[in-house]
Write an enzyme that holds these catalytic residues in place. Structure first.
Site, short mmCIF file in Angstrom:
data_model
loop_
_atom_site.label_atom_id
_atom_site.label_comp_id
_atom_site.label_asym_id
_atom_site.label_seq_id
_atom_site.Cartn_x
_atom_site.Cartn_y
_atom_site.Cartn_z
N GLY A 121 -15.33 -94.12 -22.90
CA GLY A 121 -15.75 -93.38 -24.09
C GLY A 121 -14.86 -93.65 -25.30
N ASN A 132 -19.48 -92.88 -15.66
CA ASN A 132 -20.88 -93.11 -15.25
C ASN A 132 -21.72 -93.68 -16.40
N PHE A 178 -10.84 -87.46 -19.21
CA PHE A 178 -11.69 -87.37 -20.42
C PHE A 178 -13.14 -87.03 -20.08
N LYS A 186 -19.85 -83.40 -24.54
CA LYS A 186 -19.06 -82.86 -25.66
C LYS A 186 -19.86 -82.40 -26.88
N SER A 189 -9.62 -78.96 -26.49
CA SER A 189 -10.13 -79.07 -27.85
C SER A 189 -9.70 -77.88 -28.68
N TYR A 198 -20.00 -75.33 -24.53
CA TYR A 198 -19.05 -76.45 -24.50
C TYR A 198 -17.61 -75.91 -24.56
N LYS A 234 -14.36 -75.78 -21.68
CA LYS A 234 -12.97 -76.19 -21.88
C LYS A 234 -12.02 -75.04 -21.52
N TYR A 286 -7.20 -81.39 -28.82
CA TYR A 286 -7.44 -82.31 -29.94
C TYR A 286 -8.05 -81.54 -31.10
N PHE A 287 -7.63 -81.88 -32.31
CA PHE A 287 -8.32 -81.36 -33.50
C PHE A 287 -9.50 -82.31 -33.77
N ARG A 292 -10.84 -79.52 -42.15
CA ARG A 292 -10.47 -79.82 -40.77
C ARG A 292 -9.21 -80.67 -40.74
N GLY A 318 -22.56 -71.74 -36.77
CA GLY A 318 -21.42 -71.83 -35.85
C GLY A 318 -20.19 -72.48 -36.48
P1 NAD Z 1 -17.18 -89.73 -25.08
O1 NAD Z 1 -18.50 -89.13 -24.77
O2 NAD Z 1 -17.13 -90.92 -25.96
O3 NAD Z 1 -16.43 -90.11 -23.71
C1 NAD Z 1 -16.63 -89.40 -22.51
C2 NAD Z 1 -16.82 -90.41 -21.40
O4 NAD Z 1 -17.02 -89.70 -20.16
C3 NAD Z 1 -18.06 -91.30 -21.62
O5 NAD Z 1 -17.73 -92.64 -21.37
C4 NAD Z 1 -19.07 -90.77 -20.59
O6 NAD Z 1 -19.93 -91.79 -20.13
C5 NAD Z 1 -18.14 -90.24 -19.49
N1 NAD Z 1 -18.74 -89.15 -18.72
C6 NAD Z 1 -19.31 -88.01 -19.16
N2 NAD Z 1 -19.75 -87.26 -18.15
C7 NAD Z 1 -19.43 -87.94 -17.01
C8 NAD Z 1 -19.63 -87.69 -15.63
N3 NAD Z 1 -20.27 -86.60 -15.20
N4 NAD Z 1 -19.18 -88.60 -14.74
C9 NAD Z 1 -18.54 -89.73 -15.15
N5 NAD Z 1 -18.34 -90.02 -16.45
C10 NAD Z 1 -18.78 -89.14 -17.36
O7 NAD Z 1 -16.26 -88.56 -25.63
P2 NAD Z 1 -14.83 -88.65 -26.35
O8 NAD Z 1 -15.01 -88.34 -27.77
O9 NAD Z 1 -14.12 -89.87 -25.95
O10 NAD Z 1 -14.14 -87.36 -25.68
C11 NAD Z 1 -13.35 -87.46 -24.52
C12 NAD Z 1 -12.91 -86.06 -24.11
O11 NAD Z 1 -12.24 -85.44 -25.19
C13 NAD Z 1 -14.07 -85.14 -23.73
O12 NAD Z 1 -13.67 -84.35 -22.63
C14 NAD Z 1 -14.25 -84.28 -24.96
O13 NAD Z 1 -14.78 -83.02 -24.64
C15 NAD Z 1 -12.82 -84.17 -25.46
N6 NAD Z 1 -12.74 -83.92 -26.91
C16 NAD Z 1 -13.37 -84.76 -27.79
C17 NAD Z 1 -13.32 -84.50 -29.15
C18 NAD Z 1 -14.05 -85.37 -30.15
O14 NAD Z 1 -14.32 -84.91 -31.25
N7 NAD Z 1 -14.37 -86.62 -29.83
C19 NAD Z 1 -12.60 -83.39 -29.61
C20 NAD Z 1 -11.96 -82.57 -28.69
C21 NAD Z 1 -12.04 -82.85 -27.33
C1 WQD Z 2 -16.40 -81.45 -39.67
C2 WQD Z 2 -16.77 -80.84 -41.01
C3 WQD Z 2 -18.90 -79.72 -41.00
C4 WQD Z 2 -21.31 -83.32 -40.29
C5 WQD Z 2 -16.70 -80.67 -33.67
C6 WQD Z 2 -16.74 -79.78 -32.46
C7 WQD Z 2 -15.36 -79.60 -31.88
C8 WQD Z 2 -14.70 -80.95 -31.61
C9 WQD Z 2 -14.79 -81.88 -32.78
C10 WQD Z 2 -15.03 -81.57 -29.32
C11 WQD Z 2 -17.39 -79.46 -40.91
C12 WQD Z 2 -18.95 -80.92 -41.90
C13 WQD Z 2 -20.28 -82.44 -40.48
C14 WQD Z 2 -22.22 -83.61 -41.35
C15 WQD Z 2 -20.95 -82.09 -42.74
N1 WQD Z 2 -15.35 -81.66 -30.55
N2 WQD Z 2 -20.10 -81.83 -41.70
N3 WQD Z 2 -22.00 -82.97 -42.53
O1 WQD Z 2 -17.47 -79.17 -36.34
O2 WQD Z 2 -15.01 -79.49 -36.87
O3 WQD Z 2 -15.84 -80.08 -34.64
O4 WQD Z 2 -16.14 -81.94 -33.28
O5 WQD Z 2 -14.25 -80.82 -28.81
O6 WQD Z 2 -15.51 -78.86 -30.72
O7 WQD Z 2 -17.25 -78.52 -32.87
O8 WQD Z 2 -16.45 -81.51 -36.52
O9 WQD Z 2 -17.13 -83.61 -37.62
O10 WQD Z 2 -18.92 -82.00 -36.82
O11 WQD Z 2 -17.53 -81.40 -38.79
O12 WQD Z 2 -20.81 -81.54 -43.83
O13 WQD Z 2 -23.17 -84.37 -41.20
O14 WQD Z 2 -17.78 -81.67 -41.62
O15 WQD Z 2 -19.64 -78.66 -41.53
O16 WQD Z 2 -16.98 -78.72 -42.02
P1 WQD Z 2 -16.24 -79.95 -36.17
P2 WQD Z 2 -17.56 -82.21 -37.40
#
Ligand code: NAD
Ligand code: WQD
Length: 339
Positions: free
Chosen positions: A10, A32, A80, A84, A124, A148, A152, A176-177, A230, A293
């Site tokens: 991912g 997967n 990871f 998400k 997160s 979601y 977490k 993570y932010f 953010r 939200g």
């Molecule tokens: P992503 O979707 O790009 O990566 C997740 C990976 O996990 C993918 O490759 C997916 O195929 C794999 N996966 C999902 N479900 C699976 C399962 N049941 N079995 C095996 N593989 C599986 O997401 P990402 O952005 O790289 O995020 C990684 C982690 O960080 C996640 O747990 C997400 O919740 C957390 N996170 C992400 C963000 C963000 O904004 N990207 C923010 C905070 C937390």
């Molecule tokens: C950022 C800002 C939107 C899209 C989300 C999840 C959080 C975490 C990270 C996993 C906000 C604005 C967005 C658009 C916009 N993920 N926006 N137009 O909402 O802070 O966090 O991703 O854990 O759980 O909730 O991130 O990038 O969606 O939004 O104006 O098309 O951009 O309103 O102010 P967010 P985001």
């Protein structure tokens, strides 16, 4: 160290693999491909010039996990894998609990069977909900407003319970932010399916001409320019924090949470302006109502990670936009459409 990485194909996983391989660790990946493609791992292999084990397996398949962990015998796991998308989690809560919570239970059982007691977990900032105070410290009350986020929170609580039950167990819980940006090579980056939910990939797709305009969700928040604020953090900085957290697990016990952010708030309009500068493209946008939200502001106090992990974010907003633009402009359709 032998490191098993779930979800390594991912967005954050690929960048973390590059850092973990670069630090000299042996890696085994489980994914997967439900939200990623094999090509992402091919690029990690090419960029790192290192080989690693890979198994296509689902976190819901406890038997497969147990088999792979017993075979690889990891010293630590970086977890990871999970779903998400906040909106999707409201529509399909059971899938989220099954993949995220049950998947983690399966992993923890498999770790127990393989005698592995160290985990680095992707949490997160969503576990803080609408913040009571800013910047957010790790002691801020925990709450969540969607399945979601609750998945977490449940996982975090399981990790704390396990650490209480077993004094050898260690969990680095990384909150993570907002991860953004791409590898400096332009070869790996974020490749969302369908219409991006998140701001940075949406801006990048507008800049490259894949989408018409950015919808700015709300310009009447109580923030300096009225748009949401953010804490955006470069994915390579985030990846480096995982290497620091791996080291930390080898000399500590217990479950400890760490905020991973820059510690600075950036508004939607500031992000659009910075991206326009970095890409040299116009970013058309229109003002839309607030997204349900969403919160007005969210940014971290990342000082615990600096003091205890010895990690600090180093890449600024310009670097985030430049690398994202390199990835997007060189791979306009993501991994599966090579230029
Ligand atoms: P992503 O979707 O790009 O990566 C997740 C990976 O996990 C993918 O490759 C997916 O195929 C794999 N996966 C999902 N479900 C699976 C399962 N049941 N079995 C095996 N593989 C599986 O997401 P990402 O952005 O790289 O995020 C990684 C982690 O960080 C996640 O747990 C997400 O919740 C957390 N996170 C992400 C963000 C963000 O904004 N990207 C923010 C905070 C937390
Ligand atoms: C950022 C800002 C939107 C899209 C989300 C999840 C959080 C975490 C990270 C996993 C906000 C604005 C967005 C658009 C916009 N993920 N926006 N137009 O909402 O802070 O966090 O991703 O854990 O759980 O909730 O991130 O990038 O969606 O939004 O104006 O098309 O951009 O309103 O102010 P967010 P985001």
């Amino acid at each position: 160290m032998r490191v098993l990485i779930t979800g390594g194909a991912g967005y954050i996983g690929t960048h973390t693999m590059l850092e973990v391989l670069g630090a000299g660790h042996e890696v085994c990946v489980i994914d997967n491909f439900c939200n990623s493609v094999p090509e992402a791992l091919e690029r990690v292999k090419a960029l790192s010039n290192r080989s690693f084990a890979f198994h296509k397996a689902d976190m819901r398949d406890r038997e497969a996990l147990t088999h792979h962990l017993q075979d690889f015998k990891p010293d630590a796991v970086i977890h990871f894998a999970g779903l998400k998308a906040v909106g999707e989690s409201v529509e399909m809560p059971l899938e989220y609990y099954e993949n995220n919570v049950q998947g983690t239970i399966n992993l923890l059982q498999a770790m127990k069977a393989a005698d592995c007691t160290s985990i680095v977990f992707s949490s997160s900032a969503t576990v803080y909900g609408n913040p009571d105070f800013l910047p957010i410290t790790e002691d801020h009350p925990l709450r969540s407003t969607n399945p979601y986020g609750r998945s977490k929170l449940h996982i975090e609580e399981m990790l704390r319970d396990l650490a209480t039950a077993n004094p050898d167990f260690t969990a680095a819980i990384l909150r993570y932010f907002n991860p953004v940006g791409a590898h400096e090579s332009g070869r790996t980056g974020e490749d969302p399916n369908g219409i991006p939910n998140n701001l940075m990939p949406m801006i990048a797709q507008v800049a490259v001409g894949r989408r018409e305009q950015v919808r700015v969700f709300g310009n009447d928040y109580d923030t300096p320019d009225g748009t949401g604020v953010r804490d955006y953090i470069h994915v390579v900085d985030l990846a480096k924090a995982h290497v620091a957290a791996l080291d930390w697990t080898q000399s500590h016990q217990g479950a400890r949470a760490f905020n991973l952010g820059v510690g600075q708030g950036v508004s939607v309009m500031e992000m659009i302006d910075a991206f326009a500068k970095a890409s040299g493209r116009d970013i058309p946008f229109r003002n839309d109502p607030r997204r349900e939200g969403d919160i007005a502001q969210c940014y971290a106090d990342p000082s615990r990670a600096e003091a205890e992990l010895g990690w600090k974010a180093a890449i600024d907003l310009t670097g985030m936009c430049e690398t994202c633009w390199r990835w997007q402009s060189e791979n306009p359709l993501g991994y599966n459409a090579k230029p």
